[in-house]
Design a protein around this motif. Structure first.
Motif, PDB file in Angstrom:
ATOM      1  N   GLY A 100     -14.238  -2.137 -53.029  1.00 55.96           N
ATOM      2  CA  GLY A 100     -13.288  -1.022 -53.127  1.00 55.96           C
ATOM      3  C   GLY A 100     -12.976  -0.539 -54.524  1.00 55.96           C
ATOM      4  N   ARG A 101     -13.586  -1.105 -55.615  1.00 54.04           N
ATOM      5  CA  ARG A 101     -13.228  -0.633 -56.955  1.00 54.04           C
ATOM      6  C   ARG A 101     -13.762   0.777 -57.213  1.00 54.04           C
ATOM      7  N   ASP A 102     -14.981   1.049 -56.682  1.00 51.18           N
ATOM      8  CA  ASP A 102     -15.587   2.366 -56.885  1.00 51.18           C
ATOM      9  C   ASP A 102     -14.679   3.499 -56.411  1.00 51.18           C
ATOM     10  N   ALA A 141      -9.483  16.543 -61.631  1.00 51.27           N
ATOM     11  CA  ALA A 141     -10.018  15.174 -61.692  1.00 51.27           C
ATOM     12  C   ALA A 141     -11.134  15.107 -62.737  1.00 51.27           C
ATOM     13  N   ALA A 142     -10.956  15.870 -63.853  1.00 55.13           N
ATOM     14  CA  ALA A 142     -12.005  15.864 -64.897  1.00 55.13           C
ATOM     15  C   ALA A 142     -11.410  15.358 -66.209  1.00 55.13           C
ATOM     16  N   LEU A 143     -11.128  16.277 -67.146  1.00 57.19           N
ATOM     17  CA  LEU A 143     -10.664  15.829 -68.466  1.00 57.19           C
ATOM     18  C   LEU A 143      -9.221  16.267 -68.720  1.00 57.19           C
ATOM     19  N   GLU A 144      -8.707  15.890 -69.897  1.00 54.60           N
ATOM     20  CA  GLU A 144      -7.326  16.212 -70.256  1.00 54.60           C
ATOM     21  C   GLU A 144      -7.138  17.714 -70.483  1.00 54.60           C
ATOM     22  N   GLN A 145      -5.923  18.182 -70.267  1.00 48.50           N
ATOM     23  CA  GLN A 145      -5.431  19.502 -70.702  1.00 48.50           C
ATOM     24  C   GLN A 145      -6.288  20.677 -70.203  1.00 48.50           C
ATOM     25  N   ALA A 177      -4.087  -0.087 -72.590  1.00 45.29           N
ATOM     26  CA  ALA A 177      -5.139  -0.090 -73.608  1.00 45.29           C
ATOM     27  C   ALA A 177      -6.112   1.053 -73.303  1.00 45.29           C
ATOM     28  N   LYS A 178      -6.996   1.320 -74.199  1.00 44.83           N
ATOM     29  CA  LYS A 178      -8.060   2.308 -73.970  1.00 44.83           C
ATOM     30  C   LYS A 178      -9.104   2.107 -75.051  1.00 44.83           C
ATOM     31  N   GLY A 179     -10.318   2.577 -74.818  1.00 44.71           N
ATOM     32  CA  GLY A 179     -11.341   2.506 -75.852  1.00 44.71           C
ATOM     33  C   GLY A 179     -12.322   3.640 -75.652  1.00 44.71           C
ATOM     34  N   VAL A 221     -14.754  23.650 -55.639  1.00 45.84           N
ATOM     35  CA  VAL A 221     -14.953  22.527 -56.549  1.00 45.84           C
ATOM     36  C   VAL A 221     -15.656  23.026 -57.800  1.00 45.84           C
ATOM     37  N   MET A 222     -15.288  22.415 -58.934  1.00 48.72           N
ATOM     38  CA  MET A 222     -15.892  22.831 -60.203  1.00 48.72           C
ATOM     39  C   MET A 222     -16.224  21.578 -61.013  1.00 48.72           C
ATOM     40  N   ASP A 223     -17.389  21.567 -61.653  1.00 47.50           N
ATOM     41  CA  ASP A 223     -17.655  20.525 -62.654  1.00 47.50           C
ATOM     42  C   ASP A 223     -18.250  21.203 -63.876  1.00 47.50           C
ATOM     43  N   ARG A 224     -18.845  20.413 -64.793  1.00 50.07           N
ATOM     44  CA  ARG A 224     -19.309  21.050 -66.027  1.00 50.07           C
ATOM     45  C   ARG A 224     -20.498  21.974 -65.789  1.00 50.07           C
ATOM     46  N   SER A 225     -21.093  21.931 -64.578  1.00 50.63           N
ATOM     47  CA  SER A 225     -22.241  22.798 -64.303  1.00 50.63           C
ATOM     48  C   SER A 225     -21.848  24.103 -63.609  1.00 50.63           C
ATOM     49  N   ALA A 276      -5.203  13.877 -60.633  1.00 53.20           N
ATOM     50  CA  ALA A 276      -6.097  12.721 -60.485  1.00 53.20           C
ATOM     51  C   ALA A 276      -6.622  12.302 -61.855  1.00 53.20           C
ATOM     52  N   ALA A 277      -6.846  13.269 -62.749  1.00 51.38           N
ATOM     53  CA  ALA A 277      -7.266  12.951 -64.123  1.00 51.38           C
ATOM     54  C   ALA A 277      -6.039  12.556 -64.937  1.00 51.38           C
ATOM     55  N   ASN A 278      -6.261  11.952 -66.103  1.00 53.70           N
ATOM     56  CA  ASN A 278      -5.160  11.644 -67.009  1.00 53.70           C
ATOM     57  C   ASN A 278      -4.779  12.887 -67.793  1.00 53.70           C
ATOM     58  N   ALA A 308     -11.487   3.226 -55.713  1.00 52.00           N
ATOM     59  CA  ALA A 308     -10.069   2.838 -55.808  1.00 52.00           C
ATOM     60  C   ALA A 308      -9.147   3.959 -56.279  1.00 52.00           C
ATOM     61  N   THR A 309      -9.577   4.737 -57.276  1.00 48.67           N
ATOM     62  CA  THR A 309      -8.668   5.747 -57.815  1.00 48.67           C
ATOM     63  C   THR A 309      -8.418   6.831 -56.758  1.00 48.67           C
ATOM     64  N   GLY A 310      -9.487   7.258 -56.086  1.00 48.17           N
ATOM     65  CA  GLY A 310      -9.334   8.238 -55.004  1.00 48.17           C
ATOM     66  C   GLY A 310      -8.519   7.668 -53.853  1.00 48.17           C
ATOM     67  N   LEU A 313     -10.782  21.180 -56.348  1.00 52.29           N
ATOM     68  CA  LEU A 313     -10.986  20.014 -57.193  1.00 52.29           C
ATOM     69  C   LEU A 313     -11.708  20.415 -58.480  1.00 52.29           C
ATOM     70  N   ILE A 314     -11.166  19.991 -59.637  1.00 54.03           N
ATOM     71  CA  ILE A 314     -11.943  20.096 -60.884  1.00 54.03           C
ATOM     72  C   ILE A 314     -12.499  18.710 -61.163  1.00 54.03           C
ATOM     73  N   GLY A 315     -13.819  18.601 -61.295  1.00 54.07           N
ATOM     74  CA  GLY A 315     -14.454  17.305 -61.575  1.00 54.07           C
ATOM     75  C   GLY A 315     -14.963  16.691 -60.292  1.00 54.07           C
ATOM     76  N   VAL A 361     -13.819   9.824 -59.738  1.00 57.36           N
ATOM     77  CA  VAL A 361     -12.507  10.085 -59.142  1.00 57.36           C
ATOM     78  C   VAL A 361     -12.565  11.296 -58.194  1.00 57.36           C
ATOM     79  N   GLY A 362     -13.159  12.394 -58.666  1.00 61.34           N
ATOM     80  CA  GLY A 362     -13.194  13.613 -57.854  1.00 61.34           C
ATOM     81  C   GLY A 362     -13.973  13.432 -56.562  1.00 61.34           C
ATOM     82  N   SER A 363     -15.162  12.829 -56.653  1.00 60.23           N
ATOM     83  CA  SER A 363     -15.991  12.767 -55.449  1.00 60.23           C
ATOM     84  C   SER A 363     -15.380  11.815 -54.410  1.00 60.23           C
TER      85      SER A 363
HETATM   86  P1  NAD Z   1     -16.651  10.907 -64.518  1.00 56.19           P
HETATM   87  O1  NAD Z   1     -17.364  10.861 -65.822  1.00 56.19           O
HETATM   88  O2  NAD Z   1     -17.167  10.089 -63.384  1.00 56.19           O
HETATM   89  O3  NAD Z   1     -16.536  12.433 -64.013  1.00 56.19           O
HETATM   90  C1  NAD Z   1     -16.035  13.456 -64.820  1.00 56.19           C
HETATM   91  C2  NAD Z   1     -16.215  14.779 -64.083  1.00 56.19           C
HETATM   92  O4  NAD Z   1     -15.596  15.810 -64.866  1.00 56.19           O
HETATM   93  C3  NAD Z   1     -17.675  15.195 -63.886  1.00 56.19           C
HETATM   94  O5  NAD Z   1     -17.839  15.755 -62.600  1.00 56.19           O
HETATM   95  C4  NAD Z   1     -17.876  16.293 -64.942  1.00 56.19           C
HETATM   96  O6  NAD Z   1     -18.862  17.249 -64.595  1.00 56.19           O
HETATM   97  C5  NAD Z   1     -16.499  16.924 -64.957  1.00 56.19           C
HETATM   98  N1  NAD Z   1     -16.248  17.684 -66.198  1.00 56.19           N
HETATM   99  C6  NAD Z   1     -16.409  17.263 -67.468  1.00 56.19           C
HETATM  100  N2  NAD Z   1     -16.145  18.280 -68.314  1.00 56.19           N
HETATM  101  C7  NAD Z   1     -15.821  19.345 -67.544  1.00 56.19           C
HETATM  102  C8  NAD Z   1     -15.474  20.686 -67.816  1.00 56.19           C
HETATM  103  N3  NAD Z   1     -15.365  21.129 -69.076  1.00 56.19           N
HETATM  104  N4  NAD Z   1     -15.198  21.509 -66.778  1.00 56.19           N
HETATM  105  C9  NAD Z   1     -15.284  21.069 -65.501  1.00 56.19           C
HETATM  106  N5  NAD Z   1     -15.613  19.813 -65.180  1.00 56.19           N
HETATM  107  C10 NAD Z   1     -15.882  18.963 -66.195  1.00 56.19           C
HETATM  108  O7  NAD Z   1     -15.121  10.509 -64.850  1.00 56.19           O
HETATM  109  P2  NAD Z   1     -14.043   9.841 -63.867  1.00 56.19           P
HETATM  110  O8  NAD Z   1     -14.136   8.364 -64.011  1.00 56.19           O
HETATM  111  O9  NAD Z   1     -14.125  10.482 -62.523  1.00 56.19           O
HETATM  112  O10 NAD Z   1     -12.672  10.253 -64.597  1.00 56.19           O
HETATM  113  C11 NAD Z   1     -12.065  11.535 -64.401  1.00 56.19           C
HETATM  114  C12 NAD Z   1     -10.619  11.475 -64.865  1.00 56.19           C
HETATM  115  O11 NAD Z   1      -9.911  10.470 -64.145  1.00 56.19           O
HETATM  116  C13 NAD Z   1     -10.408  11.124 -66.346  1.00 56.19           C
HETATM  117  O12 NAD Z   1      -9.241  11.766 -66.805  1.00 56.19           O
HETATM  118  C14 NAD Z   1     -10.172   9.629 -66.305  1.00 56.19           C
HETATM  119  O13 NAD Z   1      -9.476   9.156 -67.451  1.00 56.19           O
HETATM  120  C15 NAD Z   1      -9.332   9.537 -65.055  1.00 56.19           C
HETATM  121  N6  NAD Z   1      -9.288   8.217 -64.416  1.00 56.19           N
HETATM  122  C16 NAD Z   1     -10.421   7.582 -64.045  1.00 56.19           C
HETATM  123  C17 NAD Z   1     -10.339   6.364 -63.398  1.00 56.19           C
HETATM  124  C18 NAD Z   1     -11.554   5.645 -62.898  1.00 56.19           C
HETATM  125  O14 NAD Z   1     -11.378   4.661 -62.176  1.00 56.19           O
HETATM  126  N7  NAD Z   1     -12.766   6.071 -63.165  1.00 56.19           N
HETATM  127  C19 NAD Z   1      -9.088   5.783 -63.146  1.00 56.19           C
HETATM  128  C20 NAD Z   1      -7.938   6.473 -63.533  1.00 56.19           C
HETATM  129  C21 NAD Z   1      -8.060   7.691 -64.155  1.00 56.19           C
END
Ligand code: NAD
Length: 353
Positions: free
Chosen positions: A122-124, A230-234, A37-39, A177-181, A252-254, A126-128, A153-155, A159-161
């Motif tokens: 351990g849920r926090d 470990a950030a967003l799709e594609q 599922a997803k939402g 490491v890279m994030d949106r900033s 790590a990301a979907n 868990a993915t890592g 690492l992207i993100g 998950v990333g941290s």
């Molecule tokens: P989050 O919101 O905690 O973190 C997302 C990170 O991605 C942030 O650091 C953000 O700055 C970065 N980001 C966003 N846009 C970006 C960009 N354009 N360029 C670079 N970095 C960018 O999200 P999350 O929960 O860590 O999820 C990350 C991925 O892991 C997603 O694909 C999510 O579906 C997948 N996922 C998460 C979990 C979970 O337990 N949270 C489990 C399985 C899969």
């Protein structure tokens, strides 16, 4: 059904459907007794006050009504949502149940809750943590070991941290490491715990004083053993794949890798470890949380870790066996292993009426 709820300005229905389909595969591969599922809500939580975020969450939960439920569809955190948001969802759902005697059962309508309110140890992380357990199984085949392993690492969100901190505990070094900033680099190692504290206070990685800011283009070409989106799709498209210099890409990301990028990396001899295996730790501990809530139990952190390790090792083994059986790449193997189980269930049940 099980899957995360996402708050992001670009959420779209087709994206949510695709992510739900991936969850079906992931739950099957990890052999959890749930479908996918997803939402999502199109919003940018960074620009909402705490009160606005709470009202949005409660209204959304109330609108979902009977589309979610502890015996039906059990959401969890995803991009832009967290334990506090899960607590609001659980509370709204519980208070909507007319009979007060059912309310405690209603708490298991979501997972990823705070530990004080039915969350699992351990849920926090868990993915890592699940990803690290998958690497325990796969690094030897790649001729690598945790000690002195380098990664980028992207993100740097949930998950990333956590991935960075848990890999660093095993002796691996975060080089970029890279994030949106923006992006950061260190020629030896960035301290992920210090960076997580910085990101916790400021909201992102920019301005961290113990690493060098670099242009985003340069980030991709830094040589590392593991490249971990470990950030967003594609985000890893063909252009980025041409720049990447690694032995394995660990999803790590979907769905972080485009099909063209994956073909290019495989031809170059880079191993691609697929998301439905690598990030299945999140949904697995979510399932443990649901199980604990229903049995009115609280497992110790080491029990959670131990169970998670068993699940992740078994899932990695299923993928490895499928790759040998079908002589294919690991993503195809992971889908084959997941679909084989779904296929068996459909065959056993048959079609009725
Ligand atoms: P989050 O919101 O905690 O973190 C997302 C990170 O991605 C942030 O650091 C953000 O700055 C970065 N980001 C966003 N846009 C970006 C960009 N354009 N360029 C670079 N970095 C960018 O999200 P999350 O929960 O860590 O999820 C990350 C991925 O892991 C997603 O694909 C999510 O579906 C997948 N996922 C998460 C979990 C979970 O337990 N949270 C489990 C399985 C899969």
């Amino acid at each position: 059904y099980k899957g995360g709820i996402r708050y992001h300005p670009h959420v779209e229905l087709d994206e949510i459907k695709a992510l739900a389909a991936l969850m079906t595969m992931k739950c099957s591969l990890a052999q959890l007794p749930m479908g996918g599922a997803k939402g999502g809500v199109q919003t940018d939580p960074r620009y909402l006050s705490n009160d606005e975020l709470m009202r949005l969450t409660r209204r959304f939960t109330s609108a979902l009504g009977a589309n979610i439920g502890p015996d039906y569809d059990i959401p969890a955190p995803d991009v832009g949502t967290n334990a506090q948001i899960m607590a609001w969802i659980a509370d709204t759902y519980m208070m909507s149940l007319s009979h007060p005697g059912n309310r405690q059962h209603g708490q298991s309508v979501v997972t990823g809750k705070p530990p004080e309110f039915g969350g699992s140890a351990g849920r926090d992380k868990a993915t890592g943590q699940g990803l690290v357990y998958v690497l325990e199984q796969t690094l030897p085949e790649l001729g690598l070991s945790f000690h002195q392993l380098t990664f980028s690492l992207i993100g740097f969100g949930n998950v990333g941290s956590w991935t960075a901190r848990l890999l660093a505990e095993r002796g691996a070094r975060l080089r970029a490491v890279m994030d949106r900033s923006g992006a950061l680099y260190h020629d030896h190692a960035i301290d992920p715990t210090a960076l997580a504290n910085h990101a916790q206070t400021t909201g992102n990685i920019a301005g961290f004083p113990h690493a060098q800011p670099i242009p985003v283009d340069q980030f991709y070409s830094i040589p590392v053993d593991l490249f971990i989106p470990a950030a967003l799709e594609q985000m890893v498209n063909l252009d980025k794949a041409r720049a990447i210099n690694c032995k394995a890409l660990v999803e790590a990301a979907n769905a972080p890798t485009t099909p063209a990028a994956e073909r290019y990396l495989l031809e170059k001899g880079v191993t691609v470890l697929p998301a439905i295996l690598c990030n299945a730790g999140g949904v697995t501990v979510s399932y443990f949380e649901w199980k604990q809530n229903r049995q009115a139990e609280t497992w110790d952190a080491d029990v959670v870790d131990d169970q998670l390790r068993k699940h992740m090792h078994a899932a990695a083994q299923r993928v490895r066996l499928a790759a040998h059986r079908y002589r294919c790449d690991l993503r195809t193997a992971a889908y084959c292993a997941a679909l084989e189980k779904i296929d068996r269930v459909y065959r056993l049940r048959g079609i009725f009426p």
